[in-house]
Design a protein around this motif. Sequence first.
Motif, PDB file in Angstrom:
ATOM      1  N   TRP A  60       0.781  -1.104  -0.046  1.00  0.00           N
ATOM      2  CA  TRP A  60       0.115   0.172  -0.235  1.00  0.00           C
ATOM      3  C   TRP A  60       0.508   1.133   0.236  1.00  0.00           C
ATOM      4  N   VAL A  61       2.151   1.264   0.944  1.00  0.00           N
ATOM      5  CA  VAL A  61       2.975   2.553   0.807  1.00  0.00           C
ATOM      6  C   VAL A  61       4.275   2.492   0.762  1.00  0.00           C
ATOM      7  N   ASP A  62       4.395   3.526   0.458  1.00  0.00           N
ATOM      8  CA  ASP A  62       6.659   3.382   0.595  1.00  0.00           C
ATOM      9  C   ASP A  62       6.562   3.889   1.350  1.00  0.00           C
ATOM     10  N   GLU A  63       8.326   3.796   1.839  1.00  0.00           N
ATOM     11  CA  GLU A  63       9.088   4.394   2.801  1.00  0.00           C
ATOM     12  C   GLU A  63      10.245   5.039   2.397  1.00  0.00           C
ATOM     13  N   ARG A  64      10.102   7.240   2.370  1.00  0.00           N
ATOM     14  CA  ARG A  64      11.227   7.671   2.225  1.00  0.00           C
ATOM     15  C   ARG A  64      12.065   8.625   2.998  1.00  0.00           C
ATOM     16  N   ASP A  65      13.192   8.827   2.902  1.00  0.00           N
ATOM     17  CA  ASP A  65      14.005  10.142   4.302  1.00  0.00           C
ATOM     18  C   ASP A  65      12.830  11.231   3.734  1.00  0.00           C
ATOM     19  N   VAL A  80       4.772   7.552   2.207  1.00  0.00           N
ATOM     20  CA  VAL A  80       4.143   7.516   0.537  1.00  0.00           C
ATOM     21  C   VAL A  80       3.659   6.819  -0.042  1.00  0.00           C
ATOM     22  N   THR A  81       2.283   7.263  -0.673  1.00  0.00           N
ATOM     23  CA  THR A  81       1.709   6.516  -1.065  1.00  0.00           C
ATOM     24  C   THR A  81       2.455   5.725  -2.771  1.00  0.00           C
ATOM     25  N   ARG A  82       2.031   4.711  -2.854  1.00  0.00           N
ATOM     26  CA  ARG A  82       2.389   3.789  -4.195  1.00  0.00           C
ATOM     27  C   ARG A  82       1.180   3.659  -5.140  1.00  0.00           C
ATOM     28  N   ASP A  83       1.642   3.381  -6.074  1.00  0.00           N
ATOM     29  CA  ASP A  83       0.564   2.936  -7.372  1.00  0.00           C
ATOM     30  C   ASP A  83       0.612   1.890  -7.671  1.00  0.00           C
ATOM     31  N   ARG A  84       0.690   0.328  -6.551  1.00  0.00           N
ATOM     32  CA  ARG A  84       0.830  -0.866  -6.642  1.00  0.00           C
ATOM     33  C   ARG A  84      -0.733  -1.306  -7.260  1.00  0.00           C
ATOM     34  N   TRP A  85      -1.363  -0.650  -5.940  1.00  0.00           N
ATOM     35  CA  TRP A  85      -2.710  -0.510  -6.234  1.00  0.00           C
ATOM     36  C   TRP A  85      -3.723   0.285  -6.678  1.00  0.00           C
ATOM     37  N   LEU A  86      -4.886   0.515  -7.414  1.00  0.00           N
ATOM     38  CA  LEU A  86      -5.596   1.299  -8.087  1.00  0.00           C
ATOM     39  C   LEU A  86      -6.922   1.072  -8.067  1.00  0.00           C
ATOM     40  N   VAL A  87      -7.621   1.744  -8.520  1.00  0.00           N
ATOM     41  CA  VAL A  87      -8.992   1.598  -8.051  1.00  0.00           C
ATOM     42  C   VAL A  87      -9.660   2.750 -10.002  1.00  0.00           C
ATOM     43  N   ALA A  88     -10.765   1.864 -10.150  1.00  0.00           N
ATOM     44  CA  ALA A  88     -11.142   2.440 -11.163  1.00  0.00           C
ATOM     45  C   ALA A  88     -12.249   3.891 -11.264  1.00  0.00           C
ATOM     46  N   ALA A  89     -12.501   4.853 -11.801  1.00  0.00           N
ATOM     47  CA  ALA A  89     -13.299   6.143 -11.551  1.00  0.00           C
ATOM     48  C   ALA A  89     -14.239   6.157 -12.963  1.00  0.00           C
ATOM     49  N   ILE A  90     -15.290   6.836 -12.838  1.00  0.00           N
ATOM     50  CA  ILE A  90     -16.325   6.370 -13.954  1.00  0.00           C
ATOM     51  C   ILE A  90     -17.400   7.531 -14.162  1.00  0.00           C
ATOM     52  N   ASN A  91     -17.212   8.788 -14.977  1.00  0.00           N
ATOM     53  CA  ASN A  91     -18.460   9.214 -15.436  1.00  0.00           C
ATOM     54  C   ASN A  91     -18.508   9.409 -16.318  1.00  0.00           C
ATOM     55  N   PRO A  92     -19.924   8.764 -16.500  1.00  0.00           N
ATOM     56  CA  PRO A  92     -20.614   9.134 -17.773  1.00  0.00           C
ATOM     57  C   PRO A  92     -21.564   9.985 -18.168  1.00  0.00           C
ATOM     58  N   GLU A  93     -21.376  10.249 -19.255  1.00  0.00           N
ATOM     59  CA  GLU A  93     -21.957  11.998 -19.380  1.00  0.00           C
ATOM     60  C   GLU A  93     -22.672  12.380 -20.301  1.00  0.00           C
ATOM     61  N   LEU A  94     -23.430  13.175 -20.855  1.00  0.00           N
ATOM     62  CA  LEU A  94     -24.141  12.685 -22.895  1.00  0.00           C
ATOM     63  C   LEU A  94     -23.526  12.618 -23.328  1.00  0.00           C
ATOM     64  N   LEU A 101      -8.217   5.779 -14.030  1.00  0.00           N
ATOM     65  CA  LEU A 101      -7.206   4.851 -12.699  1.00  0.00           C
ATOM     66  C   LEU A 101      -6.446   5.643 -11.717  1.00  0.00           C
ATOM     67  N   VAL A 102      -6.907   6.111 -10.913  1.00  0.00           N
ATOM     68  CA  VAL A 102      -6.711   6.532  -9.459  1.00  0.00           C
ATOM     69  C   VAL A 102      -5.612   5.755  -8.612  1.00  0.00           C
ATOM     70  N   SER A 103      -4.528   6.537  -8.057  1.00  0.00           N
ATOM     71  CA  SER A 103      -4.224   5.928  -7.479  1.00  0.00           C
ATOM     72  C   SER A 103      -3.928   6.313  -5.604  1.00  0.00           C
ATOM     73  N   LEU A 104      -3.704   5.239  -4.682  1.00  0.00           N
ATOM     74  CA  LEU A 104      -4.007   6.692  -2.935  1.00  0.00           C
ATOM     75  C   LEU A 104      -3.298   7.830  -3.517  1.00  0.00           C
ATOM     76  N   GLY A 105      -4.542   8.486  -2.704  1.00  0.00           N
ATOM     77  CA  GLY A 105      -4.157   9.963  -2.882  1.00  0.00           C
ATOM     78  C   GLY A 105      -4.866  11.116  -3.953  1.00  0.00           C
TER      79      GLY A 105
END
Length: 406
Positions: A60-65, A80-94, A101-105
């Motif tokens: 889910w996350v990474d660490e750095r200085d 910090v967030t990393r983009d190993r896991w993503l979600v799909a975001a959808i917006n149907p319009e007229l 595809l959206v990462s954490l954060g």
Amino acid sequence: MPNSRSTPLDTTAVRRRNLSAVLDLVHRRRGVTRADLTRALGLNRSTIGDLVGVLVAHGWVDERDDQTRSGVGRPSPLVVTRDRWLVAAINPELDVIDVALVSLGGEIVARRRTFVERPSAATAVEVAARVVRELSAEHPQATVLAAGVAVPGLVRRGDGCVRLAPRLGWRDEPLAEALREALGMPAAAANDAHLGSRAELTFGAGQGAASVLYLNGGPSGIGGGIVVDGRPVEGSAGYAGEIGHLSVDPRGIACACGAHGCLEALVPRAALTAAVGLAHPDDDELDAALQQAVTAEGDATGPVSSIVREQLGWLSIALRSVVNLLNPERIVLGGHLAALWRASSADDRAASLAEALPVTATDVRIEVAALGAQRLLIGAAELAWDGLIADPTEVVPLEAAGASAS
Ligand SMILES: [Zn+2]
């Protein structure tokens, strides 16, 4: 008598809650130091270290200085967030189905707009599922875990059924369920303006404000998200905030809802896109084109400037009513309403709340959405992140995360 020792069940529940709290904070702040986590969550350093370790192991996350610290002492590691896991975001319009595809954060990793005129719900699901698969294939390092949809209509809380999306012509469409089947992953749906409001409150122009009124302008009309004392106002069934159907001119033109003189009927996005001669602009393109056209005219009576002026006049009547009703701290305008606001003259903007009650309107700040054309996708992603952040290690067991360990 209360038992001073935790039972194993309690321990598991507490640990899950703590993991969720850490991940939620890293998500909302787009990265946070271990020291800040310790302070914000009231847990000791070794507990935070252990929780962060678990989230790192699960991908889910990474660490750095933390490079930003210049003071004495050891810098606290930045989670910090990393983009190993993503979600799909959808917006149907007229006229378009917007998929990302959206990462954490709330960072958009990939986005694709597919132009379709007035898609049926079945078409929207089919196109969205295909694009999600295409974008996933282009990002083989990541896995998409869930999906969220921002719908320009009334969506039933709980099952994500679209009760009514007047301009799309959708009625009682079990959208979330259909998408769940098509994608084979959890899917949820909610009203687009509610989600835009949530995105702006978490990552954008609403941050830090307790009472916010968010107005979302899109091809399907105008919606609203209301936040009072830090809580979204949803109404008894989740349909609150339909600011687009406030009556601003009872003798005005007919609205898609059947009433007359609604705000969204008098302030249509299509009039602005036609005025600048663009067919399918996203909100950022419309915003830039509108400002350019008004500047080029340099005259309040020019054709584009006149439309801007007239629309701002109707918007001001609606704002007066909602400011008097809710006494918000901040108003955030999104979509074509943001473009309209930015293209308006300073004098017209300053006069927009002139007829609200002075005491209610004095301290209201009007801002444009900071997330621009991405706000609805980021909001839809928030809906998908909810279940994942609530129980991160249950969603991604160690064996699933193992392949990504580096
Ligand atoms: Zn209406």
